[in-house]
Design a protein around this motif. Structure first.
Motif, PDB file in Angstrom:
ATOM      1  N   ASP A  53      56.198 -55.024  92.782  1.00  0.00           N
ATOM      2  CA  ASP A  53      57.648 -54.827  94.820  1.00  0.00           C
ATOM      3  C   ASP A  53      56.505 -54.267  95.811  1.00  0.00           C
ATOM      4  O   ASP A  53      55.759 -53.575  95.867  1.00  0.00           O
ATOM      5  N   LEU A  54      56.734 -55.288  96.209  1.00  0.00           N
ATOM      6  CA  LEU A  54      55.975 -55.759  97.662  1.00  0.00           C
ATOM      7  C   LEU A  54      55.996 -54.779  98.585  1.00  0.00           C
ATOM      8  O   LEU A  54      57.431 -54.574  99.141  1.00  0.00           O
ATOM      9  N   ASP A  55      55.253 -54.327  99.454  1.00  0.00           N
ATOM     10  CA  ASP A  55      55.754 -53.729 100.931  1.00  0.00           C
ATOM     11  C   ASP A  55      55.739 -53.971 101.853  1.00  0.00           C
ATOM     12  O   ASP A  55      55.863 -54.819 102.469  1.00  0.00           O
ATOM     13  N   TRP A  56      53.875 -53.899 102.411  1.00  0.00           N
ATOM     14  CA  TRP A  56      53.030 -54.607 103.048  1.00  0.00           C
ATOM     15  C   TRP A  56      52.628 -56.022 103.087  1.00  0.00           C
ATOM     16  O   TRP A  56      52.116 -56.763 101.783  1.00  0.00           O
ATOM     17  N   GLY A  57      53.114 -56.970 103.928  1.00  0.00           N
ATOM     18  CA  GLY A  57      52.104 -58.327 104.061  1.00  0.00           C
ATOM     19  C   GLY A  57      50.192 -57.984 104.129  1.00  0.00           C
ATOM     20  O   GLY A  57      50.150 -58.929 103.358  1.00  0.00           O
ATOM     21  N   SER A  58      50.075 -57.105 104.554  1.00  0.00           N
ATOM     22  CA  SER A  58      48.931 -57.146 104.157  1.00  0.00           C
ATOM     23  C   SER A  58      47.967 -56.804 103.106  1.00  0.00           C
ATOM     24  O   SER A  58      47.270 -57.912 102.508  1.00  0.00           O
ATOM     25  N   TRP A  59      48.800 -56.579 101.830  1.00  0.00           N
ATOM     26  CA  TRP A  59      48.314 -56.750 100.450  1.00  0.00           C
ATOM     27  C   TRP A  59      48.682 -58.060 100.249  1.00  0.00           C
ATOM     28  O   TRP A  59      48.035 -57.915  99.440  1.00  0.00           O
ATOM     29  N   LEU A  60      49.328 -58.156 100.374  1.00  0.00           N
ATOM     30  CA  LEU A  60      49.964 -59.860  99.973  1.00  0.00           C
ATOM     31  C   LEU A  60      48.930 -60.549 100.289  1.00  0.00           C
ATOM     32  O   LEU A  60      48.723 -61.351  99.222  1.00  0.00           O
ATOM     33  N   LYS A  61      48.384 -60.774 101.367  1.00  0.00           N
ATOM     34  CA  LYS A  61      47.299 -61.187 101.504  1.00  0.00           C
ATOM     35  C   LYS A  61      46.180 -61.439 100.862  1.00  0.00           C
ATOM     36  O   LYS A  61      45.533 -62.284 100.515  1.00  0.00           O
ATOM     37  N   ARG A  62      45.793 -59.515 100.950  1.00  0.00           N
ATOM     38  CA  ARG A  62      44.207 -59.509  99.888  1.00  0.00           C
ATOM     39  C   ARG A  62      44.170 -59.816  98.445  1.00  0.00           C
ATOM     40  O   ARG A  62      43.813 -60.499  98.233  1.00  0.00           O
ATOM     41  N   ASP A  63      45.548 -59.612  97.678  1.00  0.00           N
ATOM     42  CA  ASP A  63      45.731 -60.458  96.277  1.00  0.00           C
ATOM     43  C   ASP A  63      45.964 -61.440  96.652  1.00  0.00           C
ATOM     44  O   ASP A  63      44.832 -61.848  95.367  1.00  0.00           O
ATOM     45  N   ILE A  64      46.306 -62.741  97.795  1.00  0.00           N
ATOM     46  CA  ILE A  64      46.152 -63.950  97.324  1.00  0.00           C
ATOM     47  C   ILE A  64      44.448 -64.116  97.078  1.00  0.00           C
ATOM     48  O   ILE A  64      44.381 -65.436  97.216  1.00  0.00           O
ATOM     49  N   GLU A  65      44.522 -64.133  98.448  1.00  0.00           N
ATOM     50  CA  GLU A  65      42.589 -64.100  98.831  1.00  0.00           C
ATOM     51  C   GLU A  65      41.677 -63.783  97.158  1.00  0.00           C
ATOM     52  O   GLU A  65      40.997 -64.497  96.875  1.00  0.00           O
ATOM     53  N   GLN A  66      42.027 -62.436  96.253  1.00  0.00           N
ATOM     54  CA  GLN A  66      41.253 -62.145  95.490  1.00  0.00           C
ATOM     55  C   GLN A  66      41.873 -62.731  94.576  1.00  0.00           C
ATOM     56  O   GLN A  66      41.089 -63.269  93.498  1.00  0.00           O
ATOM     57  N   THR A  67      42.652 -63.357  93.979  1.00  0.00           N
ATOM     58  CA  THR A  67      43.248 -64.567  92.963  1.00  0.00           C
ATOM     59  C   THR A  67      42.891 -66.083  93.011  1.00  0.00           C
ATOM     60  O   THR A  67      42.697 -66.488  92.200  1.00  0.00           O
ATOM     61  N   GLY A  68      43.012 -66.421  95.111  1.00  0.00           N
ATOM     62  CA  GLY A  68      41.872 -67.728  94.910  1.00  0.00           C
ATOM     63  C   GLY A  68      40.149 -67.642  94.433  1.00  0.00           C
ATOM     64  O   GLY A  68      39.839 -68.526  94.186  1.00  0.00           O
ATOM     65  N   ALA A  69      39.705 -66.639  94.403  1.00  0.00           N
ATOM     66  CA  ALA A  69      38.255 -66.444  94.325  1.00  0.00           C
ATOM     67  C   ALA A  69      38.267 -66.827  93.177  1.00  0.00           C
ATOM     68  O   ALA A  69      37.157 -66.751  91.653  1.00  0.00           O
ATOM     69  N   MET A  70      38.965 -66.175  92.530  1.00  0.00           N
ATOM     70  CA  MET A  70      38.843 -65.784  90.845  1.00  0.00           C
ATOM     71  C   MET A  70      38.895 -67.079  90.318  1.00  0.00           C
ATOM     72  O   MET A  70      38.444 -67.418  89.051  1.00  0.00           O
ATOM     73  N   LEU A  71      40.187 -67.891  90.227  1.00  0.00           N
ATOM     74  CA  LEU A  71      40.520 -68.794  90.455  1.00  0.00           C
ATOM     75  C   LEU A  71      39.642 -70.047  90.406  1.00  0.00           C
ATOM     76  O   LEU A  71      39.025 -71.222  89.336  1.00  0.00           O
TER      77      LEU A  71
END
Length: 517
Positions: A53-71
């Motif tokens: 359950d998402l709350d802030w867009g800033s969390w979403l941005k960090r998660d996408i960046e971390q996922t991209g680095a992992m991929l």
């Protein structure tokens, strides 16, 4: 609302895993994040699905960046040129601040080899979100009637089916690698060690005559009926290092292939690949050769065929290493002439073809196997035609020399002279050994001037060949050139001091020179 998104999450995972055969590569401890992999060329090859359950867009941005680095790191480890992924979020509500900008496709890597499509499905966009998801995946992802979305048992049933299907798939993959315990691998290792000991005890494994007497590949003898030399070289090795390297390779490769294909298939595959390697060497290389390398490359070929049938499993377990080792060995073979690369390539192709018509256990595919068998037979016949029909008339110096030796032993001097002279005229780079035998026939036929010229070439190129110096001395004697005859016989004695016949000739020449003073 919360239960509805839980249902959407598990329903999507269930459809991808059970219906579309995606493989679960990772499931988080709390079961709210799953990574899926697809073998199909449709849509993204990797999908990350997260129930959060998402709350802030800033969390979403960090998660996408971390996922991209992992991929991106995953892409590098798997040596992939491109990686397309989907990052899918199931949330009860959208983030409270601006977040749409973060759901665009993101590119990672210096050359942008990794791309991530980010999507959020929440209570306010479910129908449109699933429509976009189906378009992205190029597969239809459906939503059942709203009435069933709040049934806990329905969610538990989806979870259970995903777990069960994943477990069954893992068990099937394990079974693929355990169709037979290695037996013939160890048998061949034992045989080649025993044969190496016998070679060493009977003249040495690096002695050409010993190798030939034990069955090494020798083109001339094969052409004259010794067909078994297509098989016997598989268990012979030239030198201790050759034995050790091939034994280690057979231990690691053979056991893997025998477990995948089973004992009977492995035996047929290994022997055929060894035969194919020897056949290719017979056609393309005139040198005497021996070794299990062709059969071992056949194991590589069998693994490549396994990769053709199970590409995802192959690259996930061994694929990159297998391809890299094959490439390195072939490059080494092209760089170093002493390596019989024709045998290696022949074994590789033979192993792949044998695997294609024997196929993996429990795989019927009779039409495909029959086609492979027909192709294999056709290629084998073509290779035999080239080896037995074209090779004897090719003027290859090595083959010509062996044929001339046979003629000389049968006292067919004219026949030997003709084929040697013809080979000299056809080849730009004539080996000294051919000139040596040509000079021998010229002496027998009274062509002393030609014999002298050719023997002078031989003694310049092979100064340690005492027989050439001796023959040249005799030719000089016949031509009444006693000074040069003395110099030649003295060189022969220097190279072979135990030859009493040489000393006798020197005494005769000295007597003549003393009388002529």
């Amino acid at each position: 609302m919360v239960f509805r998104q839980d249902y959407h999450y598990w329903s999507t995972v269930h459809q991808l895993v059970v219906e579309y055969n995606y493989r679960v590569i990772q499931l988080s401890q709390h079961k709210n994040e799953v990574w899926l992999e697809s073998n199909d060329k449709k849509g993204p090859s990797l999908i990350r699905i997260i129930r959060y359950d998402l709350d802030w867009g800033s969390w979403l941005k960090r998660d996408i960046e971390q996922t991209g680095a992992m991929l991106e790191e995953l892409r590098k480890r798997q040596n992939k040129r491109k990686l397309n992924a989907l990052n899918l979020y199931f949330s009860t509500y959208p983030p409270v601040d601006d977040w749409l900008e973060h759901t665009e496709t993101k590119l990672f890597g210096k050359k942008e080899q990794t791309s991530i499509k980010n999507m959020i499905i929440h209570s306010e966009n479910s129908k449109q979100g699933f429509k976009e998801l189906s378009t992205c995946l190029e597969r239809t992802i459906t939503i059942e009637d709203e009435a069933g979305l709040f049934d806990y048992s329905k969610i538990d049933q989806l979870k259970h089916e995903v777990y069960t299907y994943t477990k069954q798939r893992k068990n099937q993959e394990k079974k693929i690698f355990s169709y037979g315990k290695p037996f013939f691998t160890y048998f061949f290792i034992f045989i080649q060690i025993v044969m190496f000991i016998l070679l060493e005890a009977n003249g040495g494994s690096m002695n050409t005559d010993t190798l030939i007497s034990f069955g090494a590949k020798e083109n001339f003898l094969i052409l004259h009926g010794e067909w078994w030399r297509f098989f016997t070289p598989i268990i012979l090795h030239i030198g201790f290092f050759h034995l050790v390297m091939n034994t280690l390779a057979l231990y690691f490769l053979g056991t893997a292939v025998e477990r995948i294909y089973g004992r009977a298939r492995f035996l047929l595959l290994y022997v055929f690949a060894g035969f194919a390697g020897t056949l290719a060497s017979f056609v393309f290389s005139p040198a005497v050769s021996a070794g299990a390398s062709g059969a071992i490359f056949g194991c590589f070929g069998a693994l490549l065929f396994f990769g053709f049938v199970h590409p995802s499993l192959f690259f996930r377990t061994m694929g990159t290493n297998v391809i890299a080792v094959i490439g390195i060995n072939l490059v080494i073979g092209f760089i170093f002439p002493v390596v019989d690369n024709a045998g290696h390539i022949g074994g590789l192709v033979g192993g792949f073809l044998a695997a294609s018509f024997l196929h993996l256990p429990e795989h019927k595919k009779y039409v495909q196997r029959m086609i492979s068998f027909v192709i294999t037979i056709a290629l084998t016949i073509a290779m035999f035609y080239v080896g037995y029909t074209i090779q004897p008339t090719s003027g290859n110096p090595t083959f010509v020399i062996r044929t001339a030796q046979s003629y000389i032993e049968e006292n067919k001097i004219n026949d030997a002279y003709k084929i040697l002279l013809d080979a000299e005229q056809k080849n730009k780079n004539v080996p000294a050994e051919l000139y040596f035998y040509l000079s021998y026939t010229e002496v027998k036929l009274g062509k002393l001037t030609e014999a002298r010229e050719h023997l002078e070439i031989v003694t310049n190129e092979l100064p340690s060949l005492h027989e050439a110096h001796y023959n040249l001395a005799l030719v000089y004697v016949e031509l009444k050139d006693f000074d040069r005859a003395k110099a030649s016989i003295e060189r022969a004695i220097k190279e072979a001091p135990d030859q009493e016949e040489y000393k006798s000739i020197l005494d005769t020449i000295n007597d003549y020179l003393e009388r002529s003073e």
